[in-house]
Design a protein around this motif. Structure first.
Motif, PDB file in Angstrom:
ATOM      1  N   SER A   1       0.827  -1.204   0.000  1.00  0.00           N
ATOM      2  CA  SER A   1       0.000   0.000   0.000  1.00  0.00           C
ATOM      3  C   SER A   1       0.866   1.260   0.000  1.00  0.00           C
ATOM      4  N   ILE A   2       1.896   1.267   0.823  1.00  0.00           N
ATOM      5  CA  ILE A   2       2.810   2.413   0.876  1.00  0.00           C
ATOM      6  C   ILE A   2       3.473   2.604  -0.483  1.00  0.00           C
ATOM      7  N   ALA A   3       3.968   1.523  -1.071  1.00  0.00           N
ATOM      8  CA  ALA A   3       4.624   1.607  -2.381  1.00  0.00           C
ATOM      9  C   ALA A   3       3.657   2.120  -3.449  1.00  0.00           C
ATOM     10  N   ALA A   4       2.429   1.631  -3.441  1.00  0.00           N
ATOM     11  CA  ALA A   4       1.437   2.055  -4.430  1.00  0.00           C
ATOM     12  C   ALA A   4       1.115   3.537  -4.283  1.00  0.00           C
ATOM     13  N   ARG A   5       0.988   3.994  -3.055  1.00  0.00           N
ATOM     14  CA  ARG A   5       0.671   5.411  -2.832  1.00  0.00           C
ATOM     15  C   ARG A   5       1.839   6.314  -3.208  1.00  0.00           C
ATOM     16  N   LEU A   6       3.079   5.858  -2.970  1.00  0.00           N
ATOM     17  CA  LEU A   6       4.241   6.644  -3.399  1.00  0.00           C
ATOM     18  C   LEU A   6       4.307   6.687  -4.929  1.00  0.00           C
ATOM     19  N   SER A   7       4.015   5.569  -5.569  1.00  0.00           N
ATOM     20  CA  SER A   7       3.992   5.537  -7.036  1.00  0.00           C
ATOM     21  C   SER A   7       2.918   6.475  -7.580  1.00  0.00           C
ATOM     22  N   ALA A   8       1.750   6.475  -6.936  1.00  0.00           N
ATOM     23  CA  ALA A   8       0.661   7.359  -7.361  1.00  0.00           C
ATOM     24  C   ALA A   8       1.043   8.830  -7.211  1.00  0.00           C
ATOM     25  N   ALA A   9       1.949   9.116  -6.267  1.00  0.00           N
ATOM     26  CA  ALA A   9       2.422  10.489  -6.069  1.00  0.00           C
ATOM     27  C   ALA A   9       3.535  10.843  -7.069  1.00  0.00           C
ATOM     28  N   GLY A  10       3.867   9.889  -7.950  1.00  0.00           N
ATOM     29  CA  GLY A  10       4.851  10.159  -8.983  1.00  0.00           C
ATOM     30  C   GLY A  10       6.272   9.746  -8.661  1.00  0.00           C
ATOM     31  N   LEU A  11       6.458   8.975  -7.585  1.00  0.00           N
ATOM     32  CA  LEU A  11       7.802   8.536  -7.214  1.00  0.00           C
ATOM     33  C   LEU A  11       8.009   7.084  -7.640  1.00  0.00           C
ATOM     34  N   PRO A  12       9.026   6.804  -8.457  1.00  0.00           N
ATOM     35  CA  PRO A  12       9.324   5.414  -8.821  1.00  0.00           C
ATOM     36  C   PRO A  12       9.745   4.638  -7.572  1.00  0.00           C
ATOM     37  N   THR A  13       9.128   3.494  -7.319  1.00  0.00           N
ATOM     38  CA  THR A  13       9.390   2.749  -6.082  1.00  0.00           C
ATOM     39  C   THR A  13       9.913   1.344  -6.353  1.00  0.00           C
ATOM     40  N   ARG A  14      10.587   0.802  -5.324  1.00  0.00           N
ATOM     41  CA  ARG A  14      11.068  -0.577  -5.328  1.00  0.00           C
ATOM     42  C   ARG A  14      10.702  -1.194  -3.980  1.00  0.00           C
ATOM     43  N   LEU A  15      10.228  -2.423  -4.017  1.00  0.00           N
ATOM     44  CA  LEU A  15       9.940  -3.193  -2.798  1.00  0.00           C
ATOM     45  C   LEU A  15      10.939  -4.331  -2.716  1.00  0.00           C
ATOM     46  N   GLU A  16      11.419  -4.611  -1.513  1.00  0.00           N
ATOM     47  CA  GLU A  16      12.332  -5.734  -1.331  1.00  0.00           C
ATOM     48  C   GLU A  16      11.971  -6.462  -0.045  1.00  0.00           C
ATOM     49  N   GLU A  17      11.768  -7.762  -0.152  1.00  0.00           N
ATOM     50  CA  GLU A  17      11.439  -8.600   1.001  1.00  0.00           C
ATOM     51  C   GLU A  17      12.719  -9.044   1.712  1.00  0.00           C
ATOM     52  N   HIS A  18      12.707  -8.985   3.025  1.00  0.00           N
ATOM     53  CA  HIS A  18      13.794  -9.476   3.871  1.00  0.00           C
ATOM     54  C   HIS A  18      13.180 -10.413   4.906  1.00  0.00           C
ATOM     55  N   ASP A  19      14.006 -11.101   5.676  1.00  0.00           N
ATOM     56  CA  ASP A  19      13.489 -12.035   6.675  1.00  0.00           C
ATOM     57  C   ASP A  19      12.559 -11.366   7.680  1.00  0.00           C
ATOM     58  N   ARG A  20      12.941 -10.210   8.169  1.00  0.00           N
ATOM     59  CA  ARG A  20      12.181  -9.583   9.256  1.00  0.00           C
ATOM     60  C   ARG A  20      11.450  -8.312   8.876  1.00  0.00           C
TER      61      ARG A  20
END
Length: 92
Positions: free
Chosen positions: A10-29
């Motif tokens: 949700s955070i990534a989608a909202r940042l993208s909607a604001a015009g910021l290219p985003t990246r998500l990365e999964e980690h263990d914790r």
């Protein structure tokens, strides 16, 4: 998808909607979200972006003269409440 994953997406989608290219990365914790911030981001957009990342467990801004500005946020994954929480080396 766990609640932490939904929150990070949700955070990534909202940042993208604001015009910021985003990246998500999964980690263990945790799940990390990074967004490139353009040089000329209007004040209203900054307010919106800060409201979005305030929903994360941690956030910040990394800025250098060479690589520009990267906004980052971290959403922690919840620890298991049952089972072998201590792992194989846990002594009882």
């Amino acid at each position: 998808m766990p609640a932490s994953g939904v929150s990070a997406a949700s955070i990534a989608a909202r940042l993208s909607a604001a015009g910021l290219p985003t990246r998500l990365e999964e980690h263990d914790r945790h799940t990390s979200i990074e967004a490139e911030v353009p040089e000329e981001l209007p004040a209203d957009s900054w307010r919106e972006v800060l409201e979005v990342v305030a929903e994360a467990d941690r956030f910040g801004l990394f800025a250098t003269s060479l690589n520009g500005r990267t906004l980052w946020a971290v959403v922690l994954k919840t620890a298991p409440t049952t089972g072998d929480v201590g792992g194989p080396s846990h002594q009882r």
